[in-house]
Design a protein around this motif. Structure first.
Motif, mmCIF file in Angstrom:
data_model
loop_
_atom_site.group_PDB
_atom_site.id
_atom_site.type_symbol
_atom_site.label_atom_id
_atom_site.label_comp_id
_atom_site.label_asym_id
_atom_site.label_seq_id
_atom_site.Cartn_x
_atom_site.Cartn_y
_atom_site.Cartn_z
ATOM 1 N N ASP A 62 39.711 43.286 46.692
ATOM 2 C CA ASP A 62 40.028 44.330 45.873
ATOM 3 C C ASP A 62 41.521 44.942 46.566
ATOM 4 N N MET A 63 42.459 44.651 45.434
ATOM 5 C CA MET A 63 43.632 45.302 46.134
ATOM 6 C C MET A 63 44.086 46.704 46.241
ATOM 7 N N PHE A 64 42.951 47.534 45.704
ATOM 8 C CA PHE A 64 43.180 48.974 45.859
ATOM 9 C C PHE A 64 42.395 49.402 47.208
ATOM 10 N N ASP A 65 42.050 48.694 48.040
ATOM 11 C CA ASP A 65 41.254 48.742 49.119
ATOM 12 C C ASP A 65 42.545 49.403 50.070
ATOM 13 N N ASP A 103 47.176 41.861 37.465
ATOM 14 C CA ASP A 103 46.297 43.060 37.620
ATOM 15 C C ASP A 103 44.986 43.087 38.202
ATOM 16 N N ASP A 104 45.086 42.004 39.379
ATOM 17 C CA ASP A 104 44.096 42.192 40.488
ATOM 18 C C ASP A 104 44.647 41.476 41.691
ATOM 19 N N LEU A 105 43.701 41.471 42.827
ATOM 20 C CA LEU A 105 44.483 41.073 44.086
ATOM 21 C C LEU A 105 44.921 39.396 43.996
ATOM 22 N N ALA A 106 43.868 38.709 43.394
ATOM 23 C CA ALA A 106 44.240 37.403 43.125
ATOM 24 C C ALA A 106 45.372 37.067 42.456
#
Ligand code: CTP
Length: 411
Positions: A62-65, A103-106
């Protein structure tokens, strides 16, 4: 060869995700360090806990961690890696990569990286064959992404065709190739086993003309010969590939000499000598028409059904095996048999005068010409070895490793 290499795995969400557990274990066994980012969909198929236990590291998802963004941001994740693996590379992940979505970590890591990327696609056959996916695939290839597989076969959805995730062995071998391939034949200070050696390979079918539009040919796809050429380059060899007409991508670093007929193949193979190693995978037509017609043969009311008069083609393998001057140090022939595989291969070894024969049963199962897997026996004057069924790429790598060991042992 993977000792200490840092691999960032982007684990995609597909039914094949569970197979990545084996791949991660295999990469670590070979000494690589694996760090894994799971997409949200991937977590529907495997648990982060199983992945963390096998990769030996915390799993990122989760990139928003915010804690992680301060400790190790997405840029850092891709900067810390030597290479990235996307697997299973779903149609969605490939589309996002090709179009620069993040739009996500990956996907953010994939856009932020300047490291080499390998992808192992896996999806339903129709999604794979869809022009959108094929266009994305082409874009990724043009950007230098290495594509592993997909394999062909029965799929989880019950359909059959290309779209299965490549086997763990093939994915791991692609990393061996990745770290092995170096134009000067040197990797991390080690000289590659075939650096400075020349390998001449024949591949594909030959076309023997009947008239300007018709010819005699066979079902050879050329895949095995091309895979061997790629494996030989990865070991540092200079490779010339004398090839009949095929539809296979030319591996990087291979010099291709295109031919059509058996006689052209013979002349071209001869011209590529001297070489330390000769490998004869071509399915050379045994016969050609005595006199091909100059003009297209017409079917008129009065004309009879034509009878083709055939004559034997030169045997390229036998001729080169028996050369006094310029005979390669190791001559390897292939034998496609439909019965008594070993006995026929042994007889062929003697009759042709080569050193090894790689024999396979083309009458059934995976050996049938044109497929992507192979089950072979290696026959030498000292005995024979049966290899289990594997992909043609794996046969190629295993064969080239055995050839390099033999040639270097007798040097
Ligand atoms: N080969 C060759 N030139 C030919 C025929 C065969 O170089 N004119 C080589 C093939 O590339 C392969 C090996 O010989 O490495 C055996 O090929 P195969 O077709 O199995 O052998 P044949 O001699 O044609 O025997 P047969 O068809 O009777 O089995």
């Amino acid at each position: 060869m993977l000792d200490g290499k840092r691999i960032l795995v982007i684990l995609g969400g597909g039914i094949a995700a569970y197979k990545l557990l084996d791949t991660i274990r295999g990469l670590r066994r070979k000494g690589a360090q694996t760090r894994v980012i799971m997409t949200r969909a991937a977590k529907q198929f495997v648990t982060p806990l199983s992945v963390a236990s096998l990769s030996g590291e915390k799993v990122y998802d989760d990139m928003f961690d915010l804690t992680d963004e301060t400790e190790i941001g997405h840029i850092q994740l891709s900067r810390d890696a030597d290479v990235l693996l996307v697997a299973p590379a779903t149609a969605d992940l490939m589309a996002k990569m090709a179009n620069g979505h993040c739009d996500d970590l990956a996907t953010t890591c994939l856009l932020a990286t300047d490291k080499p990327v390998l992808i192992a696609p896996a999806m339903n056959v129709r999604m794979w064959e869809h022009p959108a996916t094929q266009t994305n695939l082409q874009t990724l290839k043009e950007r230098g992404v290495t594509v592993i597989g997909p394999d062909e076969g029965e799929m989880a959805c019950g359909e059959f065709g290309p779209g299965r995730l490549a086997e763990a062995d093939a994915i791991i071998a692609a990393f061996d190739d990745h770290f092995a391939s170096s134009p000067v034949g040197i990797v991390g200070g080690d000289v590659l086993p075939l650096a400075g050696k020349r390998v001449m390979i024949t591949a594909g079918p030959t076309y023997e003309p009947i008239d300007p539009v018709r010819y005699i040919a066979n079902r050879s796809s050329g895949k095995q010969g091309y895979a061997i050429a790629r494996a030989a380059v990865a070991l540092g060899a200079h490779v010339s590939l004398v090839s009949g007409p095929v539809h296979v991508d030319v591996p990087d670093g291979v010099e291709v000499i295109p031919v059509e007929t058996a006689r052209e193949m013979m002349a071209a193979a001869r011209a590529e000598l001297p070489a330390e190693i000769g490998i004869f995978t071509a399915a050379v037509a045994d016969w050609r028409t005595v006199t091909p017609a100059d003009q297209k043969m017409k079917k008129t009311a009065k004309s009879k059904t034509p009878k083709l008069e055939l004559t034997e083609n030169p045997d390229i393998l036998a001729t080169i095996s028996q050369l006094k001057k310029d005979r390669p140090q190791l001559v390897v022939g292939f034998a496609a048999e439909t019965e008594n595989v070993i006995e026929n291969a042994k007889a062929k070894l003697k009759r042709k005068g080569c050193d090894w024969i790689v024999a396979n049963d083309v009458s059934q199962g995976t050996g049938v010409m044109g497929g992507s897997r192979n089950t072979v026996h290696i026959v030498t004057e000292d005995g024979e070895q049966a290899w289990p069924e594997m992909s043609k790429d794996e046969v190629a790598r295993k064969l080239m490793a055995a050839i390099a060991a033999k040639v270097n042992a007798s040097a």
